[in-house]
Design an enzyme around this catalytic site. Structure first.
Site, PDB file in Angstrom:
ATOM      1  N   GLY A 185     -21.612 -28.681 -33.392  1.00  0.00           N
ATOM      2  CA  GLY A 185     -21.006 -28.394 -31.900  1.00  0.00           C
ATOM      3  C   GLY A 185     -21.439 -29.490 -30.957  1.00  0.00           C
ATOM      4  CG  ASN A 186     -19.226 -30.556 -28.012  1.00  0.00           C
ATOM      5  OD1 ASN A 186     -19.200 -29.982 -26.828  1.00  0.00           O
ATOM      6  ND2 ASN A 186     -18.108 -30.495 -28.667  1.00  0.00           N
ATOM      7  CG  HIS A 187     -25.344 -31.212 -25.282  1.00  0.00           C
ATOM      8  ND1 HIS A 187     -26.169 -30.211 -25.568  1.00  0.00           N
ATOM      9  CD2 HIS A 187     -25.733 -32.233 -25.958  1.00  0.00           C
ATOM     10  CE1 HIS A 187     -27.070 -30.657 -26.223  1.00  0.00           C
ATOM     11  NE2 HIS A 187     -26.701 -32.002 -26.497  1.00  0.00           N
ATOM     12  CB  ALA A 189     -16.006 -31.320 -25.376  1.00  0.00           C
TER      13      ALA A 189
END
Ligand code: C5P
Length: 400
Positions: free
Chosen positions: A210-212, A278
């Site tokens: 995943g990402n932030h 994102a």
């Protein structure tokens, strides 16, 4: 906060226990200076008396097509034209079904069918009725007709059961109406698709890449568009933010592929699409069907494959009159990279974030953006709240 002064509001009340809460809603509206005409269904009168309602609204309550002793015809057409908005609270499963299918056998439904203004529907019913596919389908029809559904809450119900079906609190319904009259309505009649949040690419049943991304920018855009009158769909990766405006429809997804599939369904029907998510650039080629255990594998290898580019895919099928907006999050050569993406993805405008700017980016409530339009013109903005940034972005979209 008072945008309701002098507004004409038709308050529709159906036969449900929550009808007692309509009295509070009526009081709030009257106190704010709105003129309220109550229309009640025959069943509604079993729960709350017209005497209470007419005393508070200072208008006779309308329920029948004719006033019994005078034979005077109550015109639903006039009421529909008079209203600046109509709110049906509580809306029962039966009335929702009648509204969805045009069964005009009482004053409330005929008024609804004649209403030219925005209609808000606040359902209230038992959890099983609420969850029934027929109710869900009827609510979906009402949404498609442009009505705004004020989703019921989860909580204790009159039946003693606990679940979704409790009518939203009068104060919240009041806020929704107030907000409706407060904003500029320059996106009225427009449909907007927004992608938001990160994507989660499964490694095994418990792990993902995943990402932030928090989704805050995408949700701020959705709130701004909805407040300005648009019908908004957010295709959202896993986030903890929630949409506050009931006019926003959230389609939850996890992976980039799911996000693409959801977007491809919605995109042909919208006027504006804003790609704020994102999206993970890569996903594991193989997903383990069991949890990877360190006792069994010393050094697992995850092969990554490229994810589809959602913005670029939509850019290929963009038709005349549709606007496609992208975001670029860059660490260096910001303008050069953003311009390249604008062209490659067939965007009409790109919103540039630089990782070098403090307070702009992941998780924060603020952002600092530059906007580049397809004609090469740029706009630079200072550090602002994400909601203010959303307003700047929408103003720029409308300038296109
Ligand atoms: O190529 P890059 O990821 O930097 O482009 C960012 C823009 O493209 C954003 O608008 C993002 O939402 C969109 N995007 C997408 N699908 C991807 C990657 C990015 O829609 N797979």
């Amino acid at each position: 906060m008072n945008n309701l002064k002098g507004k004409h509001i038709v308050l529709g009340i159906c036969g449900g226990i929550a009808a007692y809460k309509s009295v509070s809603l009526l009081r709030l509206l009257v106190k704010a200076g709105a003129e309220v005409q109550v229309v009640i269904t025959p069943a509604g009168k079993e729960f709350i008396t017209p005497v209470t309602l007419s005393a508070l609204s200072q208008k006779p309550v309308v329920s029948e097509f004719f006033t019994a002793n005078t034979g005077q015809w109550n015109s639903h057409v006039d009421l529909g034209l008079w209203a600046d908005c109509m709110v049906i609270a509580p809306a029962t499963a039966s009335t929702i079904g009648k509204m969805a299918h045009g069964i005009a056998d009482n004053m409330l439904v005929t008024t609804y069918l004649s209403a030219k203004s925005q209609v808000f529907v606040a359902p209230a019913m038992d959890l099983d009725m609420m969850a029934h596919p027929s109710t869900t389908a009827n609510l979906e029809l009402l949404r498609n007709y442009g009505n705004i559904i004020i989703e019921p809450e989860s909580g204790e119900l009159a039946s003693g059961l606990v679940g979704k079906g409790r009518m939203e609190e009068p104060e919240k319904i009041f806020e929704v109406l107030d907000r409706f009259f407060s904003s500029k309505r320059d996106l009225e009649g427009k449909k907007v698709l927004i992608t938001a949040g990160p994507t989660h690419e499964k490694i095994d049943p418990v792990r993902f890449i995943g990402n932030h991304s928090s989704g805050k920018m995408g949700y701020a855009l959705a709130e701004e568009c909805a407040a300005r009158g648009a019908e908004v769909t957010i295709v959202s990766g896993p986030v903890s933010v929630k949409a506050a405006n009931p006019a926003i429809r959230v389609v939850p997804v996890e992976s980039a592929r799911e996000m693409l599939a959801a977007c491809e369904e919605v995109f042909p029907h919208v006027d504006i699409a804003i790609m704020c998510a994102a999206v993970a650039d890569y996903a594991p080629r193989d997903v383990y069907d069991h949890k990877i255990k360190r006792e069994h594998i010393d050094a697992p290898v995850i092969h990554l494959v490229k994810n589809p580019d959602i913005a670029a895919t939509l850019g290929k099928s963009k038709r005349e009159g549709q606007l496609l907006i992208g975001f670029a999050l860059e660490t260096d050569n910001e303008f050069g990279n953003a311009e390249e993406k604008l062209a490659r993805k067939n965007l009409d405008m790109i919103v540039l974030n630089s990782m070098r700017d403090k307070g702009a980016c992941f998780g924060t409530d603020t952002n600092k953006v530059s906007i580049i339009r397809a004609d090469g013109t740029t706009l630079d903005f200072g550090l602002k709240s994400k909601r203010e940034v959303a307003a700047d972005i929408i103003d720029a979209v409308l300038s296109l």
